[in-house]
Design an enzyme around this catalytic site. Sequence first.
Site, short mmCIF file in Angstrom:
data_model
loop_
_atom_site.label_atom_id
_atom_site.label_comp_id
_atom_site.label_asym_id
_atom_site.label_seq_id
_atom_site.Cartn_x
_atom_site.Cartn_y
_atom_site.Cartn_z
N ASP A 16 39.49 38.56 6.02
CA ASP A 16 38.37 37.78 6.60
C ASP A 16 38.84 36.44 7.18
O ASP A 16 38.10 35.47 7.19
CB ASP A 16 37.27 37.50 5.54
CG ASP A 16 36.86 38.76 4.80
OD1 ASP A 16 36.47 39.72 5.47
OD2 ASP A 16 36.95 38.78 3.56
N GLY A 18 39.65 35.83 10.35
CA GLY A 18 39.28 35.62 11.75
C GLY A 18 40.27 36.25 12.72
O GLY A 18 40.48 35.77 13.83
N ALA A 42 36.91 47.16 6.85
CA ALA A 42 36.78 45.74 7.19
C ALA A 42 36.34 45.61 8.63
O ALA A 42 36.78 46.37 9.49
CB ALA A 42 38.12 45.03 6.98
N HIS A 44 35.98 43.45 12.21
CA HIS A 44 36.54 42.37 13.01
C HIS A 44 35.45 41.91 13.97
O HIS A 44 34.99 42.68 14.81
CB HIS A 44 37.79 42.85 13.77
CG HIS A 44 38.94 43.16 12.86
ND1 HIS A 44 40.18 43.53 13.31
CD2 HIS A 44 39.04 43.12 11.51
CE1 HIS A 44 40.99 43.71 12.27
NE2 HIS A 44 40.30 43.47 11.17
N GLN A 228 42.58 43.66 6.89
CA GLN A 228 42.63 43.06 5.55
C GLN A 228 43.56 41.83 5.56
O GLN A 228 43.62 41.13 6.55
CB GLN A 228 43.05 44.07 4.47
CG GLN A 228 41.99 45.08 4.14
CD GLN A 228 42.03 46.31 5.03
OE1 GLN A 228 43.06 46.79 5.42
NE2 GLN A 228 40.88 46.82 5.36
#
Length: 434
Positions: A16, A18, A42, A44, A228
């Site tokens: 997380d 960015g 996850a 993006h 990740q």
Amino acid sequence: MAMAKNVVVIGAQWGDEGKGKIVDWLAEEAGGVVRFQGGHNAGHTLVVGGKKTILRLIPSGILHESLDCFIGSGVVVSPEALLGEIDELNAAGVKNVEGRLKIAPTCPLILPYHIALDQAREASRGKGKIGTTGRGIGPAYEDKVARRAIRAADLLHPEKLREKLDAILAYYNVQLQHLHNAEPVKAEDVMAVIEKVALRIAPMITDVSRVLNEKNKNGEKLLFEGAQGALLDIDYGTYPFVTSSNCLAGAASAGAGVGPQMLDYVLGIVKAYTTRVGSGPFPTELFDEVGAGLAERGHEFGSVTGRARRCGWFDAAALKRSIQINGISGMCITKLDVMDGVETINICVGYELPDGGKTDILPCGSDAVETCKPIYETMPGWRESTFGVKSYDALPANAKAYLKRIEEVCGAPVAIVSTGPDREETIVLHHPFA
């Protein structure tokens, strides 16, 4: 002809950080963007011209409408999630997504039985939950290593799959029914999924390794997009509170099918504070109004799961481990603007250990990290807004001092600073492709 310079983008913390925004920004100069590990666990998030797009499997370069995007062998692919994402992009007006997306034939597939087992296991763990997203990622990687995976190439011959599937389901259903008191998965249901997706996915299946090597020889720049974060790596992360794949820069070589000499620059994406989702040790975690403020200003909720992220001070000792195991060439500091208005800032420069000793680097494994007490350096914060600032000189003096101290403690240069979610809200000190 001189070989092009290629860049690997990895998350240097617990995910997380960015990465999506930075990959999208770097993609302007690339001839191809490659995902090399992970699955659709996850998201993006990209913001272009104020418009928000969340990608889970498809590389973040897909919004550049002439750019080829690749999913390498190291990625576990949910065919249904992939097609859902393609449909979302088509509906948003992104051109020729299926024509530009190439999938390695060796990608393991995530199918309904993986999801069923993932969710049943997590439900059975009670207090010992790992924090899986329940999307079947772990079981799909297990199948890959156990050599029973159904892979993308199998979609080219769905008629041959039934026998293989019966053997796999015998293994899965014993666990589902007898270990977890869950419903078995029927072969007909899995075959229905396979038949539904095979026709659309088959044309995208390509020898990704060969195409990437050809692009490199032709002088095209390649961008390798990690998912990740390094501290969630299956080998070097806070095991067992980790993901099921290698999230390190070195995984780009194996996961995309290119030699390590093709990886020229490793850009580590680093949040200006620290966050973590789900379970696992987190030495600098904040439980006060400062932590709550970071979560609120930073919109710290998972883009795929919606789960609240835990927030804490910047952990330079954890980042040192990440720099070491990835060979980070330069750092991109993101969400600097979230630190605006924090009166006094702490940076973790090391840990006190239970035996009275000290260390300046994150230990390996969850048990060792659990016992670490952070050692902080304190710096004054800044009141001025850094949101959307596009030049380093325009940053407040204390913000520049903070970035400088991060460089000094961690031992890697800051190459980029992100001051907002839009691709334009970026300060470049050293361009990774330069």
